[in-house]
Design an enzyme around this catalytic site. Structure first.
Site, PDB file in Angstrom:
ATOM      1  N   HIS A 187       2.567  11.255 -49.860  1.00 41.87           N
ATOM      2  CA  HIS A 187       1.566  11.640 -50.876  1.00 41.87           C
ATOM      3  C   HIS A 187       0.773  12.884 -50.460  1.00 41.87           C
ATOM      4  O   HIS A 187       0.030  12.854 -49.475  1.00 41.87           O
ATOM      5  CB  HIS A 187       0.630  10.445 -51.049  1.00 41.87           C
ATOM      6  CG  HIS A 187      -0.220  10.496 -52.274  1.00 41.87           C
ATOM      7  ND1 HIS A 187      -1.011   9.444 -52.667  1.00 41.87           N
ATOM      8  CD2 HIS A 187      -0.402  11.462 -53.209  1.00 41.87           C
ATOM      9  CE1 HIS A 187      -1.643   9.765 -53.781  1.00 41.87           C
ATOM     10  NE2 HIS A 187      -1.296  10.993 -54.119  1.00 41.87           N
ATOM     11  N   THR A 212       4.831  25.017 -60.695  1.00 46.70           N
ATOM     12  CA  THR A 212       3.719  24.113 -60.357  1.00 46.70           C
ATOM     13  C   THR A 212       3.056  24.488 -59.027  1.00 46.70           C
ATOM     14  O   THR A 212       3.711  25.039 -58.137  1.00 46.70           O
ATOM     15  CB  THR A 212       4.277  22.664 -60.283  1.00 46.70           C
ATOM     16  OG1 THR A 212       3.349  21.840 -59.586  1.00 46.70           O
ATOM     17  CG2 THR A 212       5.596  22.585 -59.516  1.00 46.70           C
ATOM     18  N   ASP A 213       1.799  24.100 -58.875  1.00 47.95           N
ATOM     19  CA  ASP A 213       1.098  24.299 -57.597  1.00 47.95           C
ATOM     20  C   ASP A 213       1.759  23.497 -56.470  1.00 47.95           C
ATOM     21  O   ASP A 213       1.567  23.791 -55.292  1.00 47.95           O
ATOM     22  CB  ASP A 213      -0.393  23.923 -57.710  1.00 47.95           C
ATOM     23  CG  ASP A 213      -0.675  22.510 -58.217  1.00 47.95           C
ATOM     24  OD1 ASP A 213       0.275  21.745 -58.463  1.00 47.95           O
ATOM     25  OD2 ASP A 213      -1.880  22.173 -58.359  1.00 47.95           O
ATOM     26  N   PRO A 224       4.838   7.359 -50.952  1.00 50.39           N
ATOM     27  CA  PRO A 224       5.368   7.942 -49.711  1.00 50.39           C
ATOM     28  C   PRO A 224       5.201   9.473 -49.724  1.00 50.39           C
ATOM     29  O   PRO A 224       5.496  10.120 -50.731  1.00 50.39           O
ATOM     30  CB  PRO A 224       6.867   7.591 -49.749  1.00 50.39           C
ATOM     31  CG  PRO A 224       7.010   6.511 -50.778  1.00 50.39           C
ATOM     32  CD  PRO A 224       5.869   6.655 -51.735  1.00 50.39           C
ATOM     33  N   ASN A 263      -2.494  20.612 -61.953  1.00 48.71           N
ATOM     34  CA  ASN A 263      -2.290  19.373 -62.729  1.00 48.71           C
ATOM     35  C   ASN A 263      -2.846  19.501 -64.149  1.00 48.71           C
ATOM     36  O   ASN A 263      -4.040  19.739 -64.324  1.00 48.71           O
ATOM     37  CB  ASN A 263      -2.990  18.195 -62.048  1.00 48.71           C
ATOM     38  CG  ASN A 263      -2.159  17.618 -60.928  1.00 48.71           C
ATOM     39  OD1 ASN A 263      -1.960  18.282 -59.903  1.00 48.71           O
ATOM     40  ND2 ASN A 263      -1.667  16.407 -61.109  1.00 48.71           N
ATOM     41  N   TYR A 321      10.729  16.357 -56.141  1.00 50.65           N
ATOM     42  CA  TYR A 321      10.273  17.098 -57.333  1.00 50.65           C
ATOM     43  C   TYR A 321       9.878  18.514 -56.952  1.00 50.65           C
ATOM     44  O   TYR A 321      10.408  19.496 -57.469  1.00 50.65           O
ATOM     45  CB  TYR A 321       9.093  16.372 -58.006  1.00 50.65           C
ATOM     46  CG  TYR A 321       8.321  17.253 -58.974  1.00 50.65           C
ATOM     47  CD1 TYR A 321       8.937  17.743 -60.124  1.00 50.65           C
ATOM     48  CD2 TYR A 321       6.989  17.614 -58.735  1.00 50.65           C
ATOM     49  CE1 TYR A 321       8.246  18.567 -61.014  1.00 50.65           C
ATOM     50  CE2 TYR A 321       6.298  18.437 -59.614  1.00 50.65           C
ATOM     51  CZ  TYR A 321       6.923  18.907 -60.755  1.00 50.65           C
ATOM     52  OH  TYR A 321       6.247  19.733 -61.626  1.00 50.65           O
TER      53      TYR A 321
HETATM   54  P1  NAD Z   1       7.463  16.556 -69.410  1.00 52.06           P
HETATM   55  O1  NAD Z   1       8.158  15.617 -68.488  1.00 52.06           O
HETATM   56  O2  NAD Z   1       6.433  16.023 -70.353  1.00 52.06           O
HETATM   57  O3  NAD Z   1       8.543  17.313 -70.311  1.00 52.06           O
HETATM   58  C1  NAD Z   1       9.732  17.850 -69.811  1.00 52.06           C
HETATM   59  C2  NAD Z   1      10.609  18.207 -71.002  1.00 52.06           C
HETATM   60  O4  NAD Z   1      11.825  18.781 -70.499  1.00 52.06           O
HETATM   61  C3  NAD Z   1      11.019  16.992 -71.844  1.00 52.06           C
HETATM   62  O5  NAD Z   1      10.914  17.310 -73.207  1.00 52.06           O
HETATM   63  C4  NAD Z   1      12.469  16.742 -71.452  1.00 52.06           C
HETATM   64  O6  NAD Z   1      13.230  16.126 -72.463  1.00 52.06           O
HETATM   65  C5  NAD Z   1      12.925  18.165 -71.162  1.00 52.06           C
HETATM   66  N1  NAD Z   1      14.082  18.213 -70.248  1.00 52.06           N
HETATM   67  C6  NAD Z   1      14.221  17.607 -69.055  1.00 52.06           C
HETATM   68  N2  NAD Z   1      15.412  17.914 -68.502  1.00 52.06           N
HETATM   69  C7  NAD Z   1      16.034  18.746 -69.371  1.00 52.06           C
HETATM   70  C8  NAD Z   1      17.272  19.417 -69.360  1.00 52.06           C
HETATM   71  N3  NAD Z   1      18.117  19.286 -68.349  1.00 52.06           N
HETATM   72  N4  NAD Z   1      17.586  20.213 -70.411  1.00 52.06           N
HETATM   73  C9  NAD Z   1      16.729  20.348 -71.451  1.00 52.06           C
HETATM   74  N5  NAD Z   1      15.544  19.725 -71.525  1.00 52.06           N
HETATM   75  C10 NAD Z   1      15.193  18.941 -70.494  1.00 52.06           C
HETATM   76  O7  NAD Z   1       6.881  17.687 -68.497  1.00 52.06           O
HETATM   77  P2  NAD Z   1       5.571  18.582 -68.597  1.00 52.06           P
HETATM   78  O8  NAD Z   1       4.469  17.880 -67.905  1.00 52.06           O
HETATM   79  O9  NAD Z   1       5.401  19.054 -69.982  1.00 52.06           O
HETATM   80  O10 NAD Z   1       5.992  19.808 -67.648  1.00 52.06           O
HETATM   81  C11 NAD Z   1       6.612  20.970 -68.193  1.00 52.06           C
HETATM   82  C12 NAD Z   1       6.795  21.996 -67.089  1.00 52.06           C
HETATM   83  O11 NAD Z   1       5.538  22.325 -66.514  1.00 52.06           O
HETATM   84  C13 NAD Z   1       7.665  21.509 -65.936  1.00 52.06           C
HETATM   85  O12 NAD Z   1       8.496  22.565 -65.534  1.00 52.06           O
HETATM   86  C14 NAD Z   1       6.678  21.149 -64.841  1.00 52.06           C
HETATM   87  O13 NAD Z   1       7.243  21.307 -63.574  1.00 52.06           O
HETATM   88  C15 NAD Z   1       5.585  22.169 -65.106  1.00 52.06           C
HETATM   89  N6  NAD Z   1       4.232  21.757 -64.690  1.00 52.06           N
HETATM   90  C16 NAD Z   1       3.723  20.542 -65.054  1.00 52.06           C
HETATM   91  C17 NAD Z   1       2.422  20.202 -64.675  1.00 52.06           C
HETATM   92  C18 NAD Z   1       1.806  18.881 -65.091  1.00 52.06           C
HETATM   93  O14 NAD Z   1       0.710  18.558 -64.620  1.00 52.06           O
HETATM   94  N7  NAD Z   1       2.412  18.103 -65.979  1.00 52.06           N
HETATM   95  C19 NAD Z   1       1.658  21.090 -63.927  1.00 52.06           C
HETATM   96  C20 NAD Z   1       2.214  22.333 -63.583  1.00 52.06           C
HETATM   97  C21 NAD Z   1       3.497  22.645 -63.981  1.00 52.06           C
HETATM   98  P1  TYD Z   2       0.433  12.351 -61.041  1.00 54.47           P
HETATM   99  O1  TYD Z   2      -0.214  12.310 -62.382  1.00 54.47           O
HETATM  100  O2  TYD Z   2       1.693  11.602 -60.832  1.00 54.47           O
HETATM  101  O3  TYD Z   2       0.590  13.897 -60.677  1.00 54.47           O
HETATM  102  P2  TYD Z   2       1.009  14.594 -59.257  1.00 54.47           P
HETATM  103  O4  TYD Z   2       1.447  13.568 -58.305  1.00 54.47           O
HETATM  104  O5  TYD Z   2       2.125  15.475 -59.682  1.00 54.47           O
HETATM  105  O6  TYD Z   2      -0.213  15.324 -58.819  1.00 54.47           O
HETATM  106  O7  TYD Z   2      -0.616  11.826 -59.975  1.00 54.47           O
HETATM  107  C1  TYD Z   2      -1.877  12.445 -59.824  1.00 54.47           C
HETATM  108  C2  TYD Z   2      -2.578  11.772 -58.659  1.00 54.47           C
HETATM  109  O8  TYD Z   2      -2.848  10.404 -59.007  1.00 54.47           O
HETATM  110  C3  TYD Z   2      -1.732  11.696 -57.402  1.00 54.47           C
HETATM  111  O9  TYD Z   2      -2.581  11.862 -56.266  1.00 54.47           O
HETATM  112  C4  TYD Z   2      -1.152  10.291 -57.416  1.00 54.47           C
HETATM  113  C5  TYD Z   2      -2.245   9.494 -58.101  1.00 54.47           C
HETATM  114  N1  TYD Z   2      -1.790   8.318 -58.886  1.00 54.47           N
HETATM  115  C6  TYD Z   2      -2.357   7.063 -58.658  1.00 54.47           C
HETATM  116  O10 TYD Z   2      -3.242   6.889 -57.817  1.00 54.47           O
HETATM  117  N2  TYD Z   2      -1.907   6.009 -59.402  1.00 54.47           N
HETATM  118  C7  TYD Z   2      -0.937   6.139 -60.344  1.00 54.47           C
HETATM  119  O11 TYD Z   2      -0.550   5.127 -60.974  1.00 54.47           O
HETATM  120  C8  TYD Z   2      -0.379   7.440 -60.581  1.00 54.47           C
HETATM  121  C9  TYD Z   2       0.689   7.636 -61.598  1.00 54.47           C
HETATM  122  C10 TYD Z   2      -0.838   8.503 -59.823  1.00 54.47           C
END
Ligand code: NAD
Ligand code: TYD
Length: 333
Positions: free
Chosen positions: A271, A121-122, A269, A174, A145
């Site tokens: 943020h 992730t970024d 906290p 994101n 995280y």
């Molecule tokens: P998500 O929370 O939707 O899914 C995570 C998945 O991992 C779930 O299916 C969960 O059951 C599985 N999991 C968690 N712990 C596990 C374990 N110990 N063993 C096996 N499976 C496990 O997450 P996502 O948003 O799809 O993110 C996927 C990846 O992409 C993550 O590594 C996250 O850090 C990265 N990422 C996410 C974002 C975003 O905006 N969501 C952006 C950049 C990178």
């Molecule tokens: P989030 O989707 O949790 O992603 P990340 O914190 O990993 O970037 O949040 C995106 C942005 O939105 C972040 O600045 C926190 C804000 N946010 C709110 O203002 N209200 C909310 O209820 C949530 C979940 C996030």
């Protein structure tokens, strides 16, 4: 290619599996622990595909990994705890999955000499007021995280350096799109707006995120897996930045609601103010994002509006308790 996709029942993993099964000859085994965020529903339309199979297990469990990895040519690791707010309240699972889980997977890949792609992730770079992070910017994470994700990245790099494992890292910005669990900003705000619930904006709402449509991240990861140079990290950023409050206003507009639903609530906290990635390195490999935020957000709102079967069980289950704990208010029935 035969891929082991860890965390493939989550948001990005399931979109990646769908993209690969539709657009390539890959055979895919998903290994997933099915935490609250991992759902078989995310893969429902793929279950009948003979090139798809599912193993229920944790990446920190060497026996489960050994079963799932048996026929793989490469590993793509999405498995993670992914919500910053949860990492602030309960960091334990973040440490276990990101540190121990990534280690167990790396060992399995090293023994079998498999290519290993870590999805990152970024947020590992921390916050930036102006400009954008490149792959050589220092890692400076702020939350449990992002700190545990940064630790996993360093461990992955050490396997290249020490053992010569063919590692790759993709750092995405994101993501948003279909199948995202509604604890994250966009799906939470969309479902609350559709239901007429309050929209809780943290602090002044001026925090900025770099939005990437999930199918673009999936194609970026596939591109790096195929064309990336082992040992390298690649930033995969979205085409548009947007302040949270503007995201929320646009969602309200798309849902036909007015701004009186917005609640400015206590800030998170520590943020992070702004995330921004420079993605020239992955673009030089021939990838680029194809979805602008305006269009992708409209498509995403439409998907949630049309797929109540997917989110209704979430909004009526344990998610309600999480919501009350996090926001100090209940969701309307
Ligand atoms: P998500 O929370 O939707 O899914 C995570 C998945 O991992 C779930 O299916 C969960 O059951 C599985 N999991 C968690 N712990 C596990 C374990 N110990 N063993 C096996 N499976 C496990 O997450 P996502 O948003 O799809 O993110 C996927 C990846 O992409 C993550 O590594 C996250 O850090 C990265 N990422 C996410 C974002 C975003 O905006 N969501 C952006 C950049 C990178
Ligand atoms: P989030 O989707 O949790 O992603 P990340 O914190 O990993 O970037 O949040 C995106 C942005 O939105 C972040 O600045 C926190 C804000 N946010 C709110 O203002 N209200 C909310 O209820 C949530 C979940 C996030």
């Amino acid at each position: 290619m035969r891929l082991l996709v860890c965390g493939g029942a989550g948001f990005i993993g399931s979109n990646f599996v769908r993209t690969r099964l539709r657009g390539s000859d890959d055979e895919i085994v998903v290994l997933d622990k099915l935490t609250y965020a991992g759902r078989r529903e995310n893969l429902q339309d793929l279950e009948e595909d003979p090139r798809f199979s599912f193993v229920h297990g944790a990446i920190e469990d060497p026996a489960a990994v050994a079963t799932a990895i048996e026929r793989a040519d490469a590993v793509v690791n999405f498995a993670a705890e992914t919500h910053v707010d949860r990492s602030i309240i309960e960091p334990d699972a973040f440490v276990r999955t990101h540190a121990l889980g990534t280690f167990v997977l790396l060992e399995a890949a090293r023994e079998r000499e498999l290519r290993f792609l870590q999805v990152s992730t970024d947020e590992v770079y921390g916050s930036i007021e102006e400009g954008s992070f490149t792959e050589s910017s220092p890692l400076d994470p702020s939350s449990p995280y992002s700190a545990t994700k940064a630790g996993a990245d360093l461990l992955v790099s050490s396997y290249r350096h020490t053992y010569g494992t063919e590692t790759l890292i993709c750092r995405g910005s994101n993501n948003y799109g279909p199948y995202q669990y509604p604890e994250k900003l966009i799906p939470l705000m969309v479902l609350n707006a559709l239901a007429g619930d309050r929209l809780p904006v943290y602090g002044d709402g001026l925090n900025v995120r770099n939005w990437l449509f999930v199918e673009d991240f999936a194609s970026g990861i596939a591109h790096v897996l195929e064309h990336g140079t082992p040992g390298e990290a690649y930033n995969v950023g979205g085409p548009d930045e947007c302040a949270n409050i503007d995201v929320v206003r646009r969602i309200l507009e798309l849902c036909g609601r007015d701004e009186s639903l917005i609640d400015h609530v206590t800030d998170r906290p520590g943020h992070d103010r702004r995330y921004s990635l420079a993605s020239e390195k992955v673009r030089a490999l021939g990838w680029s994002a194809s979805m602008r935020f305006d269009v992708g957000l409209e498509r995403t709102v439409a998907w949630y509006r049309d797929n109540a079967w997917w989110w209704e069980p979430i909004r009526s289950g344990a998610y309600r308790d999480y919501y009350t704990r996090q926001y100090g208010q209940t969701l309307d029935d």
